[in-house]
Design a protein around this motif. Structure first.
Motif, mmCIF file in Angstrom:
data_model
loop_
_atom_site.group_PDB
_atom_site.id
_atom_site.type_symbol
_atom_site.label_atom_id
_atom_site.label_comp_id
_atom_site.label_asym_id
_atom_site.label_seq_id
_atom_site.Cartn_x
_atom_site.Cartn_y
_atom_site.Cartn_z
ATOM 1 N N SER A 146 0.831 -1.206 0.000
ATOM 2 C CA SER A 146 0.000 0.000 0.000
ATOM 3 C C SER A 146 0.863 1.252 0.000
ATOM 4 C CB SER A 146 -0.927 -0.001 1.221
ATOM 5 O OG SER A 146 -1.841 -1.069 1.175
ATOM 6 N N ALA A 147 1.910 1.250 0.840
ATOM 7 C CA ALA A 147 2.806 2.410 0.898
ATOM 8 C C ALA A 147 3.486 2.640 -0.447
ATOM 9 C CB ALA A 147 3.846 2.199 1.995
ATOM 10 N N HIS A 148 3.848 1.553 -1.117
ATOM 11 C CA HIS A 148 4.495 1.644 -2.436
ATOM 12 C C HIS A 148 3.579 2.364 -3.429
ATOM 13 C CE1 HIS A 148 7.608 0.641 -5.169
ATOM 14 N NE2 HIS A 148 6.978 -0.318 -5.817
ATOM 15 N N PHE A 149 2.306 2.019 -3.396
ATOM 16 C CA PHE A 149 1.329 2.660 -4.279
ATOM 17 C C PHE A 149 1.116 4.118 -3.894
ATOM 18 C CE2 PHE A 149 -3.105 3.807 -5.212
ATOM 19 C CZ PHE A 149 -3.144 3.605 -6.574
ATOM 20 N N LEU A 150 1.040 4.394 -2.599
ATOM 21 C CA LEU A 150 0.760 5.763 -2.151
ATOM 22 C C LEU A 150 1.925 6.707 -2.435
ATOM 23 C CD1 LEU A 150 -1.097 5.002 1.207
ATOM 24 C CD2 LEU A 150 -2.087 5.727 -0.986
ATOM 25 N N VAL A 151 3.143 6.198 -2.428
ATOM 26 C CA VAL A 151 4.284 7.039 -2.832
ATOM 27 C C VAL A 151 4.116 7.472 -4.285
ATOM 28 C CG1 VAL A 151 6.777 7.091 -3.221
ATOM 29 C CG2 VAL A 151 5.877 6.085 -1.134
ATOM 30 N N SER A 152 3.605 6.569 -5.119
ATOM 31 C CA SER A 152 3.339 6.942 -6.519
ATOM 32 C C SER A 152 2.306 8.054 -6.599
ATOM 33 C CB SER A 152 2.853 5.719 -7.311
ATOM 34 O OG SER A 152 3.894 4.806 -7.525
ATOM 35 N N MET A 153 1.289 8.007 -5.736
ATOM 36 C CA MET A 153 0.284 9.067 -5.722
ATOM 37 C C MET A 153 0.918 10.404 -5.321
ATOM 38 S SD MET A 153 -2.503 7.619 -6.750
ATOM 39 C CE MET A 153 -1.400 6.639 -7.772
ATOM 40 N N ALA A 154 1.831 10.363 -4.357
ATOM 41 C CA ALA A 154 2.531 11.590 -3.961
ATOM 42 C C ALA A 154 3.385 12.124 -5.111
ATOM 43 C CB ALA A 154 3.400 11.320 -2.735
ATOM 44 N N LEU A 155 4.015 11.225 -5.854
ATOM 45 C CA LEU A 155 4.823 11.646 -6.996
ATOM 46 C C LEU A 155 3.961 12.232 -8.108
ATOM 47 C CD1 LEU A 155 7.426 8.756 -7.174
ATOM 48 C CD2 LEU A 155 7.952 11.184 -6.979
ATOM 49 N N ILE A 156 2.761 11.680 -8.290
ATOM 50 C CA ILE A 156 1.856 12.234 -9.297
ATOM 51 C C ILE A 156 1.432 13.643 -8.887
ATOM 52 C CG2 ILE A 156 -0.461 12.008 -10.293
ATOM 53 C CD1 ILE A 156 -0.029 8.969 -10.257
ATOM 54 N N TYR A 157 1.161 13.840 -7.609
ATOM 55 C CA TYR A 157 0.818 15.184 -7.121
ATOM 56 C C TYR A 157 1.975 16.158 -7.391
ATOM 57 C CZ TYR A 157 -0.365 19.018 -3.968
ATOM 58 O OH TYR A 157 -0.638 20.262 -3.454
ATOM 59 N N ALA A 158 3.187 15.745 -7.031
ATOM 60 C CA ALA A 158 4.347 16.618 -7.243
ATOM 61 C C ALA A 158 4.575 16.865 -8.727
ATOM 62 C CB ALA A 158 5.586 15.990 -6.612
ATOM 63 N N GLY A 159 4.350 15.839 -9.552
ATOM 64 C CA GLY A 159 4.507 16.010 -10.990
ATOM 65 C C GLY A 159 3.494 16.977 -11.559
ATOM 66 N N TYR A 160 2.252 16.903 -11.062
ATOM 67 C CA TYR A 160 1.238 17.844 -11.554
ATOM 68 C C TYR A 160 1.583 19.268 -11.121
ATOM 69 C CZ TYR A 160 -3.162 19.883 -12.950
ATOM 70 O OH TYR A 160 -4.098 20.668 -13.584
ATOM 71 N N ALA A 161 2.029 19.428 -9.885
ATOM 72 C CA ALA A 161 2.427 20.761 -9.426
ATOM 73 C C ALA A 161 3.574 21.301 -10.271
ATOM 74 C CB ALA A 161 2.832 20.695 -7.948
ATOM 75 N N PHE A 162 4.531 20.444 -10.598
ATOM 76 C CA PHE A 162 5.663 20.820 -11.451
ATOM 77 C C PHE A 162 5.160 21.280 -12.816
ATOM 78 C CE2 PHE A 162 9.680 18.928 -13.655
ATOM 79 C CZ PHE A 162 10.192 20.208 -13.843
ATOM 80 N N TRP A 163 4.299 20.461 -13.428
ATOM 81 C CA TRP A 163 3.774 20.800 -14.754
ATOM 82 C C TRP A 163 2.961 22.094 -14.716
ATOM 83 C CZ3 TRP A 163 -1.419 20.992 -16.350
ATOM 84 C CH2 TRP A 163 -1.614 21.175 -17.727
ATOM 85 N N HIS A 164 2.111 22.244 -13.717
ATOM 86 C CA HIS A 164 1.262 23.429 -13.630
ATOM 87 C C HIS A 164 2.097 24.694 -13.447
ATOM 88 C CE1 HIS A 164 -2.624 25.420 -12.905
ATOM 89 N NE2 HIS A 164 -1.953 26.167 -12.049
ATOM 90 N N ARG A 165 3.137 24.619 -12.648
ATOM 91 C CA ARG A 165 3.973 25.804 -12.397
ATOM 92 C C ARG A 165 4.731 26.235 -13.638
ATOM 93 N NH1 ARG A 165 4.415 29.325 -10.147
ATOM 94 N NH2 ARG A 165 6.070 29.459 -8.606
ATOM 95 N N THR A 166 4.990 25.310 -14.567
ATOM 96 C CA THR A 166 5.681 25.717 -15.799
ATOM 97 C C THR A 166 4.796 26.599 -16.673
ATOM 98 O OG1 THR A 166 4.938 23.740 -17.026
ATOM 99 C CG2 THR A 166 7.042 23.599 -15.855
ATOM 100 N N GLY A 167 3.489 26.595 -16.432
ATOM 101 C CA GLY A 167 2.570 27.376 -17.259
ATOM 102 C C GLY A 167 2.074 28.637 -16.599
ATOM 103 N N GLU A 168 2.616 28.994 -15.445
ATOM 104 C CA GLU A 168 2.202 30.224 -14.776
ATOM 105 C C GLU A 168 3.425 31.014 -14.350
ATOM 106 O OE1 GLU A 168 -0.167 29.106 -11.443
ATOM 107 O OE2 GLU A 168 1.488 28.197 -10.348
ATOM 108 N N GLY A 169 3.200 32.211 -13.842
ATOM 109 C CA GLY A 169 4.303 33.073 -13.463
ATOM 110 C C GLY A 169 4.791 32.812 -12.047
ATOM 111 N N ASP A 170 5.653 33.707 -11.568
ATOM 112 C CA ASP A 170 6.224 33.593 -10.229
ATOM 113 C C ASP A 170 5.738 34.701 -9.307
ATOM 114 O OD1 ASP A 170 7.855 31.272 -10.532
ATOM 115 O OD2 ASP A 170 9.195 32.463 -11.797
#
Length: 311
Positions: A146-170
Motif C-alpha cells: 500500500s505504501a508503495h502505491f501511495l508514494v506513486s500518488m505523492a509523486l503524481i501530485y508533485a509532478g502535476y504541481a511541477f507541470w502546472h507551475r511551468t505554465g504560470e508566473g512567479d
C-alpha cells in the motif's frame, strides 16, 4: 569630386547553438514535467500488472533481482520478466526526471520553484525505490505494498504541481474564489486521497496479493469495501457541490465537471468488479482509474488560484 566613405561590413547575427537553445527552452521543460506525470501513471499500471499476474516475487530480492544477478533469470520464467520490467521503468522515469532537473537548472531565467519541484521528483523516486525494496524483502507485506502505491500518488501530485507551475508566473498567489470555496477546493482532493488510501486497504484484504505466499491484512473484505464506498459517496457529494459552487469560475467548474465524469466511470468499474468477483482486467482498469482520478482531483485545487508573470 567627393569620394564615398567605405562602411565597415556588419557581421551577420550568430545563429544560436544547440546549447543556447536549451538554455531558453520553457516548452521543453513543460513537456518533461508532463512526462513525469505520465511516467508515474505508467509505473502504477505496470505495478498492478505485477500484482495481478502473481509476479510480485519474480525478482525475489532487492536491489538485485536474484542473489547472483541484477537482471532476471530464466528460472523465474515470465514472472521474473514482468517484475524486472517494472523495475526497469523506474530507470526510464529517472532519466526523464534527470533531464528535467538539468534543463531547469540551465535555463537563463532559472525559477527556484521549478528547481525544487523537479528535485522533489528525484527524492520521491529514491523513496519509491526504498519502499519497493522493503516490499520485496518483507515478502509483499500488504502494508508496504500500500505504501508503495501511495508514494506513486505523492509523486503524481508533485509532478502535476511541477507541470502546472511551468505554465504560470512567479508572482504572488492570487485566489479566484473566496475562503469558503478555497476550503471546498482543498476538501475535494483530500476526500479523493482518503478514498485511495482506503482502496489500498481493500486491495490488501482481497485475493490479488501478488504472490501465493503473500500475507493479507486480515480485515473483512466486505467491511472495508463498504467503508471505501462511503468515502466514494463523500467525494462525489463534494464534487457535485463544487459544480454549483464554482459556477462563477469557469475554469474551476470545468475541472470539477471533468472530475465528476471520472468519478462516475471509476465508480461503475468498482461496482462491476466487486459483483463479478474481481476479474483481473477490471481490477487493472480500476487502479489506473484511481491514478487518473487523483490527477483530476489535484487539478481542481490548482484552478482556484493563479500566479501572474513578473519581470
Amino acid at each position: 569630386m567627393s569620394t564615398a566613405t567605405a562602411q565597415p561590413a556588419t557581421a551577420p547575427p550568430r545563429e544560436p547553438g544547440r546549447f543556447d537553445r536549451l538554455r531558453n527552452a520553457p516548452k521543453l521543460v513543460r513537456w518533461l514535467a508532463f512526462g513525469t506525470i505520465v511516467g508515474n501513471i505508467v509505473i502504477v499500471l505496470t505495478g498492478v500488472a505485477v500484482r495481478l499476474s502473481g509476479s510480485g516475487l519474480g525478482c525475489p530480492t532487492w536491489p538485485k533481482c536474484t542473489d547472483d544477478s541484477y537482471t532476471n533469470t530464466p528460472e523465474y520464467g515470465i514472472h521474473g520478466y514482468i517484475e524486472f520490467g517494472n523495475r526497469l521503468l523506474t530507470f526510464v522515469l529517472s532519466a526523464i526526471v534527470g533531464a528535467a532537473i538539468i534543463l531547469v537548472w540551465l535555463q537563463r531565467r532559472r525559477r527556484r520553484s521549478l528547481v525544487w519541484l523537479s528535485l522533489a521528483q528525484f527524492f520521491g523516486i529514491v523513496a519509491q525505490a526504498v519502499v519497493g525494496g522493503i516490499t520485496v524483502l518483507t515478502g509483499l507485506n500488504p502494508w508496504t505494498v500500500s505504501a508503495h502505491f501511495l508514494v506513486s500518488m505523492a509523486l503524481i501530485y508533485a509532478g502535476y504541481a511541477f507541470w502546472h507551475r511551468t505554465g504560470e508566473g512567479d508572482g504572488p498567489r492570487e485566489w479566484r474564489v473566496g475562503v469558503p470555496l478555497r476550503w471546498l477546493a482543498r476538501a475535494i482532493p483530500i476526500a479523493a486521497g482518503l478514498t485511495i488510501v482506503i482502496g489500498t486497504v481493500v486491495t490488501g484484504s482481497g485475493p490479488h496479493s501478488g504472490d501465493r505466499g503473500a500475507g493479507r491484512t486480515g480485515f473483512d473484505p466486505a467491511l472495508v469495501s463498504q467503508l471505501h464506498a462511503d468515502a466514494v459517496f463523500l467525494l462525489i457529494g463534494l464534487t457535485i457541490g463544487g459544480v454549483f459552487a464554482f459556477r462563477a469560475v469557469p475554469v474551476a467548474r470545468n475541472a470539477v465537471l471533468a472530475l465528476l465524469v471520472v468519478e462516475l466511470a471509476q465508480g461503475l468499474i468498482g461496482y462491476v468488479q466487486y459483483f463479478t468477483h474481481l476479474p483481473v482486467l477490471l481490477v487493472a482498469l480500476h487502479v489506473l482509474g484511481a491514478a487518473v482520478l487523483w490527477v483530476y482531483a489535484v487539478r481542481v485545487l490548482f484552478t482556484v488560484r493563479e500566479r501572474p508573470t513578473v519581470a
